[in-house]
Scaffold this active site. Structure first.
Site, PDB file in Angstrom:
ATOM      1  N   ASN A   1       0.856  -1.186   0.000  1.00 29.04           N
ATOM      2  CA  ASN A   1       0.000   0.000   0.000  1.00 29.04           C
ATOM      3  C   ASN A   1       0.894   1.239   0.000  1.00 29.04           C
ATOM      4  O   ASN A   1       1.459   1.587   1.031  1.00 29.04           O
ATOM      5  CB  ASN A   1      -0.903  -0.028   1.245  1.00 29.04           C
ATOM      6  CG  ASN A   1      -1.738   1.231   1.391  1.00 29.04           C
ATOM      7  OD1 ASN A   1      -1.927   1.974   0.435  1.00 29.04           O
ATOM      8  ND2 ASN A   1      -2.254   1.465   2.589  1.00 29.04           N
ATOM      9  N   TRP A   2       0.996   1.867  -1.155  1.00 32.18           N
ATOM     10  CA  TRP A   2       1.896   3.023  -1.272  1.00 32.18           C
ATOM     11  C   TRP A   2       1.326   4.282  -0.628  1.00 32.18           C
ATOM     12  O   TRP A   2       2.021   5.281  -0.509  1.00 32.18           O
ATOM     13  CB  TRP A   2       2.198   3.310  -2.747  1.00 32.18           C
ATOM     14  CG  TRP A   2       3.098   2.316  -3.411  1.00 32.18           C
ATOM     15  CD1 TRP A   2       3.654   1.185  -2.853  1.00 32.18           C
ATOM     16  CD2 TRP A   2       3.578   2.371  -4.760  1.00 32.18           C
ATOM     17  NE1 TRP A   2       4.433   0.540  -3.780  1.00 32.18           N
ATOM     18  CE2 TRP A   2       4.410   1.249  -4.965  1.00 32.18           C
ATOM     19  CE3 TRP A   2       3.377   3.262  -5.823  1.00 32.18           C
ATOM     20  CZ2 TRP A   2       5.044   0.986  -6.181  1.00 32.18           C
ATOM     21  CZ3 TRP A   2       3.999   3.006  -7.036  1.00 32.18           C
ATOM     22  CH2 TRP A   2       4.826   1.882  -7.208  1.00 32.18           C
ATOM     23  N   LYS A   3       0.042   4.270  -0.293  1.00 28.81           N
ATOM     24  CA  LYS A   3      -0.603   5.482   0.238  1.00 28.81           C
ATOM     25  C   LYS A   3      -0.389   6.646  -0.760  1.00 28.81           C
ATOM     26  O   LYS A   3      -0.345   6.386  -1.952  1.00 28.81           O
ATOM     27  CB  LYS A   3      -0.079   5.791   1.638  1.00 28.81           C
ATOM     28  CG  LYS A   3      -0.154   4.562   2.554  1.00 28.81           C
ATOM     29  CD  LYS A   3       0.152   4.857   3.984  1.00 28.81           C
ATOM     30  CE  LYS A   3       0.064   3.567   4.785  1.00 28.81           C
ATOM     31  NZ  LYS A   3       0.139   3.797   6.218  1.00 28.81           N
TER      32      LYS A   3
ATOM     33  N   HIS B   1      -9.655   1.617   4.701  1.00 25.89           N
ATOM     34  CA  HIS B   1      -8.384   1.823   5.407  1.00 25.89           C
ATOM     35  C   HIS B   1      -8.581   2.882   6.500  1.00 25.89           C
ATOM     36  O   HIS B   1      -9.320   3.850   6.303  1.00 25.89           O
ATOM     37  CB  HIS B   1      -7.307   2.263   4.414  1.00 25.89           C
ATOM     38  CG  HIS B   1      -5.939   2.212   5.005  1.00 25.89           C
ATOM     39  ND1 HIS B   1      -5.458   3.193   5.839  1.00 25.89           N
ATOM     40  CD2 HIS B   1      -4.959   1.276   4.925  1.00 25.89           C
ATOM     41  CE1 HIS B   1      -4.230   2.874   6.230  1.00 25.89           C
ATOM     42  NE2 HIS B   1      -3.910   1.710   5.689  1.00 25.89           N
TER      43      HIS B   1
ATOM     44  N   GLU C   1      -5.913  -4.489  11.092  1.00 24.46           N
ATOM     45  CA  GLU C   1      -4.913  -3.432  11.103  1.00 24.46           C
ATOM     46  C   GLU C   1      -5.170  -2.490  12.276  1.00 24.46           C
ATOM     47  O   GLU C   1      -5.864  -1.481  12.137  1.00 24.46           O
ATOM     48  CB  GLU C   1      -5.003  -2.664   9.773  1.00 24.46           C
ATOM     49  CG  GLU C   1      -3.660  -2.386   9.254  1.00 24.46           C
ATOM     50  CD  GLU C   1      -3.648  -1.587   7.960  1.00 24.46           C
ATOM     51  OE1 GLU C   1      -2.619  -1.678   7.319  1.00 24.46           O
ATOM     52  OE2 GLU C   1      -4.610  -0.895   7.625  1.00 24.46           O
TER      53      GLU C   1
ATOM     54  N   SER D   1       3.068  -1.721  10.594  1.00 22.98           N
ATOM     55  CA  SER D   1       4.511  -1.770  10.871  1.00 22.98           C
ATOM     56  C   SER D   1       5.133  -3.138  10.584  1.00 22.98           C
ATOM     57  O   SER D   1       5.979  -3.619  11.348  1.00 22.98           O
ATOM     58  CB  SER D   1       4.788  -1.328  12.305  1.00 22.98           C
ATOM     59  OG  SER D   1       4.302  -0.019  12.521  1.00 22.98           O
TER      60      SER D   1
ATOM     61  N   GLY E   1       2.725  -0.943   4.466  1.00 20.01           N
ATOM     62  CA  GLY E   1       2.728   0.463   4.091  1.00 20.01           C
ATOM     63  C   GLY E   1       4.149   0.940   3.843  1.00 20.01           C
ATOM     64  O   GLY E   1       4.705   0.788   2.754  1.00 20.01           O
TER      65      GLY E   1
HETATM   66  C1  PEP Z   1      -1.027   0.554   6.312  1.00 26.10           C
HETATM   67  O1  PEP Z   1      -1.386   1.653   6.715  1.00 26.10           O
HETATM   68  O2  PEP Z   1      -1.677  -0.070   5.452  1.00 26.10           O
HETATM   69  C2  PEP Z   1       0.197  -0.010   6.855  1.00 26.10           C
HETATM   70  C3  PEP Z   1       0.286  -1.287   7.039  1.00 26.10           C
HETATM   71  O3  PEP Z   1       1.191   0.900   7.121  1.00 26.10           O
HETATM   72  P1  PEP Z   1       2.621   0.615   7.789  1.00 26.10           P
HETATM   73  O4  PEP Z   1       3.135  -0.666   7.235  1.00 26.10           O
HETATM   74  O5  PEP Z   1       3.430   1.796   7.383  1.00 26.10           O
HETATM   75  O6  PEP Z   1       2.372   0.544   9.261  1.00 26.10           O
END
Ligand code: PEP
Length: 256
Positions: free
Chosen positions: A12-14, A96, A166, A216, A237
């Site tokens: 997920n590149w956001k 999300h 999540e 994370s 992410g």
């Molecule tokens: C996310 O927000 O989808 C996510 C998993 O972010 P991160 O890996 O940066 O915690």
């Protein structure tokens, strides 16, 4: 606890990276870092404007979007399932926490999006998770999110559904592995979500649904989520913007 499906890794590149050129380069690097590991399903979800460009770069990974609306029509700023499909999008992320927080998405909106995506044949990735760190009991908030989102879902669509646990407090903690949930918390979330799926759809319904973890994830903790946590995959992410890290995450997932 064993699941038979290939592990699912969603990048997920956001709202990254900053330009179309950089998105193309990143997609190319991720594709070459991951394409040799066949025993995993990989999805790359760039921002909407980069979907066609990134789609052109992918042969091994599937294309995902970070959001969707449920239909075409007078919905300024929205994007429909069929429009996404016409660009080769196979997976859509729905609900999300960053959309719940920054775009005011409610469980009812998420329900509409999920039904629209699944009815149109897309693979849907529903994100749920509590906002505050919990004790040993999983928050009722997660149950409410799952139940509402699945209200109008048909049993035959479940094969195309992934639920991501999540926890909001574990997302983008920037402290590398320190901020992630424990594999034990992920495992209890899995049991809890399975129980809800069974209560809604009966019998073996929950076996059709992939349950994955997000928050994370790094090369250092991925294996424990997939083994001790009994997760069917991960949503990544921050680490998905680093071709070396996502390459390593896919390598480890594919080796199980
Ligand atoms: C996310 O927000 O989808 C996510 C998993 O972010 P991160 O890996 O940066 O915690």
């Amino acid at each position: 606890y064993t699941t038979s499906m290939k592990k699912l890794i969603i990048a997920n590149w956001k709202a990254n990276p900053e330009s179309a050129v950089k998105a193309t380069v990143l997609a190319e690097k991720i594709e070459s870092a991951t394409s040799i590991y066949k025993n995993a399903d990989i999805v790359i979800a760039p921002p909407f404007p980069f979907l066609p460009l990134v789609g052109d770069m992918l042969s091994r990974a599937r294309l995902g979007s970070q959001d969707v609306w449920n239909t075409e029509g007078p919905y300024t700023g929205m994007v429909s399932p069929r429009q996404l499909k016409s660009l080769g999008v196979a997976y859509v992320i729905i609900g999300h926490s960053e959309r719940r927080i920054h775009a005011g998405e409610t469980d009812d909106m998420i329900q509409k999006k999920l039904a629209g995506a699944l009815a149109s044949g897309l693979q849907a990735v529903l994100c749920v998770g509590e906002t505050e760190r919990q004790g040993s009991e999983l928050s009722a908030m997660v149950g409410e999110q799952v139940r509402t989102a699945l209200k109008s879902i048909k049993k035959e669509w479940l094969r195309r559904l992934t639920v991501v646990y999540e926890p909001v407090w574990a997302i983008s903690t920037m402290a590398d592995t320190a901020g992630a949930a424990t594999p034990d918390t992920a495992f209890r979330a899995r049991m809890y979500i399975e129980k809800i799926l069974t209560s809604l759809f009966g019998g073996r319904a929950s076996r059709d649904v992939r349950i994955i973890y997000g928050g994370s994830v790094t090369p250092a903790n991925i294996t424990s989520f997939l083994t001790e946590g009994a997760m069917d995959g991960v949503l990544v992410g921050k680490a998905s913007l680093d071709p070396k890290k996502i390459g390593e995450i896919v390598r480890l997932a594919a080796s199980l």
